[in-house]
Design a protein around this motif. Structure first.
Motif, PDB file in Angstrom:
ATOM      1  N   PHE A  84       0.831  -1.208   0.000  1.00  0.00           N
ATOM      2  CA  PHE A  84       0.000   0.000   0.000  1.00  0.00           C
ATOM      3  C   PHE A  84       0.865   1.258   0.000  1.00  0.00           C
ATOM      4  O   PHE A  84       0.606   2.208  -0.759  1.00  0.00           O
ATOM      5  N   CYS A  85       1.892   1.282   0.844  1.00  0.00           N
ATOM      6  CA  CYS A  85       2.739   2.472   0.946  1.00  0.00           C
ATOM      7  C   CYS A  85       3.560   2.693  -0.324  1.00  0.00           C
ATOM      8  O   CYS A  85       3.817   3.838  -0.706  1.00  0.00           O
ATOM      9  N   GLY A  86       3.951   1.597  -0.980  1.00  0.00           N
ATOM     10  CA  GLY A  86       4.640   1.736  -2.254  1.00  0.00           C
ATOM     11  C   GLY A  86       3.749   2.381  -3.300  1.00  0.00           C
ATOM     12  O   GLY A  86       4.176   3.268  -4.059  1.00  0.00           O
ATOM     13  N   VAL A  87       2.489   1.953  -3.351  1.00  0.00           N
ATOM     14  CA  VAL A  87       1.526   2.546  -4.285  1.00  0.00           C
ATOM     15  C   VAL A  87       1.240   3.992  -3.900  1.00  0.00           C
ATOM     16  O   VAL A  87       1.168   4.882  -4.763  1.00  0.00           O
ATOM     17  N   ALA A  88       1.089   4.239  -2.596  1.00  0.00           N
ATOM     18  CA  ALA A  88       0.760   5.594  -2.123  1.00  0.00           C
ATOM     19  C   ALA A  88       1.844   6.588  -2.502  1.00  0.00           C
ATOM     20  O   ALA A  88       1.561   7.675  -3.028  1.00  0.00           O
ATOM     21  N   VAL A  89       3.122   6.239  -2.243  1.00  0.00           N
ATOM     22  CA  VAL A  89       4.200   7.184  -2.553  1.00  0.00           C
ATOM     23  C   VAL A  89       4.307   7.399  -4.056  1.00  0.00           C
ATOM     24  O   VAL A  89       4.603   8.515  -4.526  1.00  0.00           O
ATOM     25  N   ALA A  90       4.039   6.354  -4.851  1.00  0.00           N
ATOM     26  CA  ALA A  90       4.067   6.502  -6.310  1.00  0.00           C
ATOM     27  C   ALA A  90       2.970   7.458  -6.783  1.00  0.00           C
ATOM     28  O   ALA A  90       3.202   8.305  -7.659  1.00  0.00           O
ATOM     29  N   LEU A  91       1.785   7.333  -6.188  1.00  0.00           N
ATOM     30  CA  LEU A  91       0.685   8.236  -6.547  1.00  0.00           C
ATOM     31  C   LEU A  91       0.978   9.673  -6.112  1.00  0.00           C
ATOM     32  O   LEU A  91       0.713  10.625  -6.863  1.00  0.00           O
ATOM     33  N   PHE A  92       1.521   9.841  -4.919  1.00  0.00           N
ATOM     34  CA  PHE A  92       1.862  11.189  -4.446  1.00  0.00           C
ATOM     35  C   PHE A  92       2.850  11.862  -5.405  1.00  0.00           C
ATOM     36  O   PHE A  92       2.728  13.054  -5.699  1.00  0.00           O
ATOM     37  N   LEU A  93       3.814  11.089  -5.878  1.00  0.00           N
ATOM     38  CA  LEU A  93       4.801  11.638  -6.814  1.00  0.00           C
ATOM     39  C   LEU A  93       4.158  11.960  -8.161  1.00  0.00           C
ATOM     40  O   LEU A  93       4.496  12.976  -8.788  1.00  0.00           O
ATOM     41  N   GLN A  94       3.236  11.102  -8.608  1.00  0.00           N
ATOM     42  CA  GLN A  94       2.528  11.378  -9.862  1.00  0.00           C
ATOM     43  C   GLN A  94       1.698  12.649  -9.769  1.00  0.00           C
ATOM     44  O   GLN A  94       1.533  13.374 -10.754  1.00  0.00           O
ATOM     45  N   TRP A  95       1.193  12.943  -8.581  1.00  0.00           N
ATOM     46  CA  TRP A  95       0.388  14.154  -8.389  1.00  0.00           C
ATOM     47  C   TRP A  95       1.258  15.407  -8.291  1.00  0.00           C
ATOM     48  O   TRP A  95       0.734  16.516  -8.129  1.00  0.00           O
ATOM     49  N   GLY A  96       2.570  15.230  -8.360  1.00  0.00           N
ATOM     50  CA  GLY A  96       3.475  16.376  -8.369  1.00  0.00           C
ATOM     51  C   GLY A  96       3.947  16.852  -7.015  1.00  0.00           C
ATOM     52  O   GLY A  96       4.545  17.926  -6.911  1.00  0.00           O
ATOM     53  N   LEU A  97       3.705  16.058  -5.964  1.00  0.00           N
ATOM     54  CA  LEU A  97       4.170  16.462  -4.629  1.00  0.00           C
ATOM     55  C   LEU A  97       5.692  16.339  -4.544  1.00  0.00           C
ATOM     56  O   LEU A  97       6.288  15.428  -5.133  1.00  0.00           O
ATOM     57  N   PRO A  98       6.355  17.230  -3.811  1.00  0.00           N
ATOM     58  CA  PRO A  98       7.806  17.102  -3.606  1.00  0.00           C
ATOM     59  C   PRO A  98       8.127  15.782  -2.905  1.00  0.00           C
ATOM     60  O   PRO A  98       7.312  15.260  -2.125  1.00  0.00           O
ATOM     61  N   ILE A  99       9.321  15.273  -3.144  1.00  0.00           N
ATOM     62  CA  ILE A  99       9.719  13.974  -2.590  1.00  0.00           C
ATOM     63  C   ILE A  99       9.608  13.936  -1.057  1.00  0.00           C
ATOM     64  O   ILE A  99       9.020  12.989  -0.510  1.00  0.00           O
ATOM     65  N   PRO A 100      10.114  14.925  -0.324  1.00  0.00           N
ATOM     66  CA  PRO A 100       9.995  14.877   1.146  1.00  0.00           C
ATOM     67  C   PRO A 100       8.543  14.826   1.611  1.00  0.00           C
ATOM     68  O   PRO A 100       8.215  14.106   2.567  1.00  0.00           O
ATOM     69  N   VAL A 101       7.666  15.582   0.923  1.00  0.00           N
ATOM     70  CA  VAL A 101       6.245  15.592   1.305  1.00  0.00           C
ATOM     71  C   VAL A 101       5.624  14.231   1.014  1.00  0.00           C
ATOM     72  O   VAL A 101       4.861  13.691   1.836  1.00  0.00           O
ATOM     73  N   ALA A 102       5.950  13.653  -0.145  1.00  0.00           N
ATOM     74  CA  ALA A 102       5.402  12.341  -0.520  1.00  0.00           C
ATOM     75  C   ALA A 102       5.827  11.275   0.484  1.00  0.00           C
ATOM     76  O   ALA A 102       5.014  10.438   0.910  1.00  0.00           O
ATOM     77  N   ILE A 103       7.092  11.306   0.872  1.00  0.00           N
ATOM     78  CA  ILE A 103       7.590  10.323   1.838  1.00  0.00           C
ATOM     79  C   ILE A 103       6.949  10.541   3.206  1.00  0.00           C
ATOM     80  O   ILE A 103       6.536   9.577   3.868  1.00  0.00           O
ATOM     81  N   PHE A 104       6.845  11.807   3.627  1.00  0.00           N
ATOM     82  CA  PHE A 104       6.236  12.113   4.929  1.00  0.00           C
ATOM     83  C   PHE A 104       4.783  11.619   4.987  1.00  0.00           C
ATOM     84  O   PHE A 104       4.375  10.988   5.974  1.00  0.00           O
ATOM     85  N   LEU A 105       4.012  11.872   3.947  1.00  0.00           N
ATOM     86  CA  LEU A 105       2.611  11.427   3.926  1.00  0.00           C
ATOM     87  C   LEU A 105       2.522   9.908   3.938  1.00  0.00           C
ATOM     88  O   LEU A 105       1.619   9.331   4.560  1.00  0.00           O
ATOM     89  N   THR A 106       3.467   9.261   3.263  1.00  0.00           N
ATOM     90  CA  THR A 106       3.480   7.791   3.248  1.00  0.00           C
ATOM     91  C   THR A 106       3.792   7.245   4.634  1.00  0.00           C
ATOM     92  O   THR A 106       3.165   6.269   5.087  1.00  0.00           O
ATOM     93  N   LEU A 107       4.747   7.867   5.328  1.00  0.00           N
ATOM     94  CA  LEU A 107       5.053   7.439   6.695  1.00  0.00           C
ATOM     95  C   LEU A 107       3.857   7.666   7.620  1.00  0.00           C
ATOM     96  O   LEU A 107       3.616   6.876   8.547  1.00  0.00           O
ATOM     97  N   CYS A 108       3.094   8.729   7.352  1.00  0.00           N
ATOM     98  CA  CYS A 108       1.865   8.976   8.127  1.00  0.00           C
ATOM     99  C   CYS A 108       0.860   7.842   7.941  1.00  0.00           C
ATOM    100  O   CYS A 108       0.126   7.488   8.877  1.00  0.00           O
ATOM    101  N   CYS A 109       0.833   7.267   6.731  1.00  0.00           N
ATOM    102  CA  CYS A 109      -0.034   6.098   6.498  1.00  0.00           C
ATOM    103  C   CYS A 109       0.374   4.946   7.409  1.00  0.00           C
ATOM    104  O   CYS A 109      -0.478   4.224   7.947  1.00  0.00           O
ATOM    105  N   GLY A 110       1.691   4.777   7.591  1.00  0.00           N
ATOM    106  CA  GLY A 110       2.186   3.745   8.499  1.00  0.00           C
ATOM    107  C   GLY A 110       1.778   4.012   9.933  1.00  0.00           C
ATOM    108  O   GLY A 110       1.408   3.090  10.670  1.00  0.00           O
ATOM    109  N   VAL A 111       1.828   5.291  10.344  1.00  0.00           N
ATOM    110  CA  VAL A 111       1.401   5.668  11.696  1.00  0.00           C
ATOM    111  C   VAL A 111      -0.072   5.343  11.899  1.00  0.00           C
ATOM    112  O   VAL A 111      -0.470   4.767  12.932  1.00  0.00           O
ATOM    113  N   LEU A 112      -0.903   5.690  10.923  1.00  0.00           N
ATOM    114  CA  LEU A 112      -2.354   5.445  11.031  1.00  0.00           C
ATOM    115  C   LEU A 112      -2.651   3.951  11.117  1.00  0.00           C
ATOM    116  O   LEU A 112      -3.514   3.531  11.894  1.00  0.00           O
TER     117      LEU A 112
END
Length: 334
Positions: A84-112
């Motif tokens: 799931f997190c691999g797909v999530a970070v790939a989608l975040f990057l496709q949406w044009g989010l900066p790499i640090p933001v994409a990774i941070f949001l993906t780690l938040c998915c792990g926290v949730l």
């Protein structure tokens, strides 16, 4: 006199390393010798680096499992969460989010995900095995839903370097795993929080009466494995150049096998991070060896199942031995 000194040195070394760890080191050496005899390419620097890369994902998840299993809990969701997190970070990057933001949001998915697992265990009193089985199914479904079941390609070259870059000829993914082992190993062995994990794994009620908060410690442990698994998903996606919703099936079983082989008791309260390191190396060396000698994939699954059975059997034997030692000690003190 000289022989006596050598014996004392060996005894001190064995005591420092631990009997179980010495057995694991011996098993790793035997595995390397056996597969090198069958295929000389097994013992090469290139194959050793490939082995470390393959072990890095299992290793980073095994760090989290070490905490959980010592605390008397378990988690069957890392394989699904990693996908799931691999797909999530790939989608975040496709949406044009900066790499640090994409990774941070993906780690938040792990926290949730960790918080959700902890809520089921702490609040509605589900066994961790059942609770995380629920999460495993749900998260895998979400991974398929958000990308319609298709891999999500990653074109961001800066992100891809996370999976391909090397430092001192060793891939970054391996260094990330090494750092995780060192940092969380230190926390487990040298801090109050680490001692609290051992305490609640030994007896949650006794730990509570001693002033600890088992629910909080369990929650933090689930968050740790959630974040580490999410990080593993990020690195895996960078290595594969895509988020793959069907990837990492049975990742959690490899991690659990490594942790139990490493001497962590399935009953909780016993184990070390160094043992987990050895367990990860052993299971990956064994798996890589089977591939290199062309063992069919179905037999590889059988062999991994047998390895898990062996790990659980050794854990049972260690548990019985500890109980006998405690009984003997109590009789001597009576």
């Amino acid at each position: 006199m000289e022989n006596t000194k050598k014996e004392n040195v060996l005894k001190r070394f064995a005591s420092a390393v631990g009997g179980n760890n010495l057995v694991l080191i011996g098993a790793i050496i035997v595995v390397f010798i056996l597969f090198t005899a069958i295929n000389p390419n097994y013992l090469t620097w290139t194959n050793f680096v490939n082995l470390l890369v393959a072990a890095s994902l299992v290793g980073i998840v095994a760090v989290g499992h070490t905490y959980l299993i010592i605390a008397g809990q378990n988690d069957l969701s890392p394989g699904s969460l990693c996908a799931f997190c691999g797909v999530a970070v790939a989608l975040f990057l496709q949406w044009g989010l900066p790499i640090p933001v994409a990774i941070f949001l993906t780690l938040c998915c792990g926290v949730l995900c960790g918080l959700f697992n902890a809520w089921m265990v702490n609040c509605i009193k589900l066994e961790a095995f059942i609770a995380t089985l629920v999460t495993q199914t749900m998260v895998r479904g979400f991974a398929q839903l958000i990308c319609d079941g298709r891999p999500v390609a990653i074109s961001n070259q800066s992100f891809i370097k996370i999976g391909t870059a090397r430092f001192l000829s060793i891939p970054v993914s391996v260094w990330i795993t090494i750092i995780a082992f060192i940092v969380f190993g230190f926390i487990l062995a040298r801090t109050r929080f680490g001692r609290s994990i051992y305490a609640i794994g030994g007896s949650a009620e006794a730990a509570r009466l001693a002033g600890l908060n088992p629910r909080r410690i369990v929650t933090i442990s689930f968050i740790i494995i959630g974040v580490l698994t999410a990080l593993g998903g990020v690195v895996f996606a960078a290595r594969m150049n895509a988020g793959q919703p069907s990837a990492n099936v049975n990742l959690e079983f490899d991690a659990i096998t490594a942790v139990i082989l490493g001497g962590v008791s399935f009953a909780g309260g016993v184990g070390s991070m160094f043992g987990t390191v050895l367990g990860v190396l052993l299971i990956q060396a064994f798996g890589t060896g089977l591939i290199m000698v062309n063992v069919p994939s179905f037999w590889q699954s059988v062999a991994k199942g047998a390895l898990l059975l062996a790990a659980l059997t050794f854990d049972y034997i260690r548990k019985e031995r500890r109980e006998k030692e405690l009984i003997a000690a109590s009789k001597r003190n009576a």
